[in-house]
Design an enzyme around this catalytic site. Sequence first.
Site, PDB file in Angstrom:
ATOM      1  N   THR A  80     -62.735 -11.459 -40.381  1.00 31.49           N
ATOM      2  CA  THR A  80     -61.642 -10.685 -39.803  1.00 31.49           C
ATOM      3  C   THR A  80     -61.077  -9.647 -40.765  1.00 31.49           C
ATOM      4  OG1 THR A  80     -61.039 -12.551 -38.403  1.00 31.49           O
ATOM      5  CG2 THR A  80     -59.368 -10.860 -38.730  1.00 31.49           C
ATOM      6  N   ARG A 164     -53.471 -10.324 -40.818  1.00 33.81           N
ATOM      7  CA  ARG A 164     -54.487  -9.532 -41.509  1.00 33.81           C
ATOM      8  C   ARG A 164     -55.013  -8.386 -40.652  1.00 33.81           C
ATOM      9  NH1 ARG A 164     -56.424 -14.835 -40.982  1.00 33.81           N
ATOM     10  NH2 ARG A 164     -58.351 -15.172 -39.780  1.00 33.81           N
ATOM     11  N   HIS A 297     -64.148 -19.419 -31.638  1.00 32.74           N
ATOM     12  CA  HIS A 297     -64.204 -20.518 -32.602  1.00 32.74           C
ATOM     13  C   HIS A 297     -64.028 -21.874 -31.915  1.00 32.74           C
ATOM     14  CE1 HIS A 297     -64.506 -18.421 -36.366  1.00 32.74           C
ATOM     15  NE2 HIS A 297     -63.432 -17.678 -36.123  1.00 32.74           N
ATOM     16  N   HIS A 339     -65.982  -7.932 -36.018  1.00 30.05           N
ATOM     17  CA  HIS A 339     -67.243  -8.653 -36.246  1.00 30.05           C
ATOM     18  C   HIS A 339     -67.687  -9.236 -34.917  1.00 30.05           C
ATOM     19  CE1 HIS A 339     -64.933 -12.366 -35.908  1.00 30.05           C
ATOM     20  NE2 HIS A 339     -64.099 -11.902 -36.831  1.00 30.05           N
TER      21      HIS A 339
END
Length: 547
Positions: A80, A164, A297, A339
Amino acid sequence: MRSKIFAAVVATAVASTACAQTIAQQPQTGAPKLIVAISVDQFSADLYDEYRPHFTAGLKRLSSGVAFRNGYQSHNATETCPGHSTILTGSHPSRTGIIANGWYDLSQARSDKSVYCVEDERVPGSSSIAYTVSPYHLRVPTMGDRLKAVSPTSRNVAVAGKDRSAVMMGGRAVDQRWYWDGKTFSTDLKGVATPRSVTAGKLAIANAIAQDRPPLELPEFCQGKAKDIPIEGYGSPVGANSFARKAGDVRSFRASPEFDGATLALAAALIDEMQLGHGTATDIISIGLSGTDIIGHGYGTEGAEMCLQLLSIDRDLGDFLRLLDRRGIDYSVMLTADHGGQDIPERRRQQGVADAARVDPKLTAKDVGAAVGTQLGLKGPVLYGEGSFGDMYVDRALSPGDRARAMSAAVAMFRAHPQVEAVFTHEQLAATPVPTESPTGWSLIQRARASFDAERSGDFVVLLKRDVNAATRTPGYVATHGSPWDYDRRVPILFWRQGMPSLALESPVETTDILPTLAATIGLAIPAGSIDGHCLVAVAGDRCTLR
């Protein structure tokens, strides 16, 4: 049943502020007044290709502009923070300095030697899990930083589901920055008044979380994916979650299609209150949609959960774009991903990928370090690293001779493991030029070089073999990304503006090409040699000659 949180939050937040005049949008020329840069976390080009025929709203509209299905996050560390650091800087992680979500600084006095990518470890008491959010580690300016440097009246705003994401896309010179802190949307900015729309939006989100949510109905296309897939060594199967939620369950809210709807709604409310796109100069808002990553995830990328998520993003983006249309804003949109991602190996094997496997649980820095210590009679952790791949650091507390022996033994152990594709040392990477050719032809060491920073990178880096999934079978983490393989590197890059010709292009491009392309569309000069990317003529035309 669709999630309605976008409409609910917008209705509440926008009602708290005066809105721009409502005008029908017309085809535009010249520099747009608002750039909307969207990152859909873990939205691989594989998912884009699979779902594109089923998009009917926002993603369908954005695909009708200039659509590159072969965009690349070209580097090795497909995570990330590094991914987001490339999108609005035009630079690879080797230049941004963001080599991973976290790395190790063994020179630190604190016991926690790991460093989080948006942590400012200079703050007393800081750790990689209890930190002050900061762009301290980002070595280069973002587009918003560059824009405000030459046009101080421009506004730079960031809204994201992760700190982030907001920091790496917004940069330093931000007027507003909001991100999810685990309970609500927060900011790291000091001395900046909280907009009324944010206060109202946070209240609307809290009210939504406080209510039971019934299950979402599966569209016909998703029903074929609603198959329970048992996970090896894990209690609950995945593949048929309909996102029903009990009142007050914040964790389930975050891991559902509602989350991105709330993020988009907050961004829309800020656009309204701040009147972005209505000033004399171009404004920019970056939006990080994190739900696809959390769902990927937790459930993998090929189940009914992801199907519901992507169709929900499509609808919410459609609502978001229609709101901008009604405000009469001259805006352009760029959408990409930080990604890609890999599905759970259990489902991939059912689909015929015989080599799909979970990583050996003993292939970790901790376990390999312990084995090296036993072999050489060394005390201490010997090796630091995050899990089974990526940067590995040899303990600085060892003597120079012992460090050299430990390094040699650790590299040999990793290279001998059947699930490891390659190991490159710090010296090998430092001696490798940063690649400049098409990302489709990069070797593994070139991909690793694009993630290499001489100060922050490890003593060596470990790359796992294709189809080896490094997820650890813990709740919320049964699939992952971060590899040098194209299922993690390849992402869509979409550009849209009212009246833009429609082009679907196969040519490979990079996320580092986004900044120079957007900059050209607004006449923002980028000094030659200061970035890695190149302006895309298919989007910006002869304006790409600007330097």
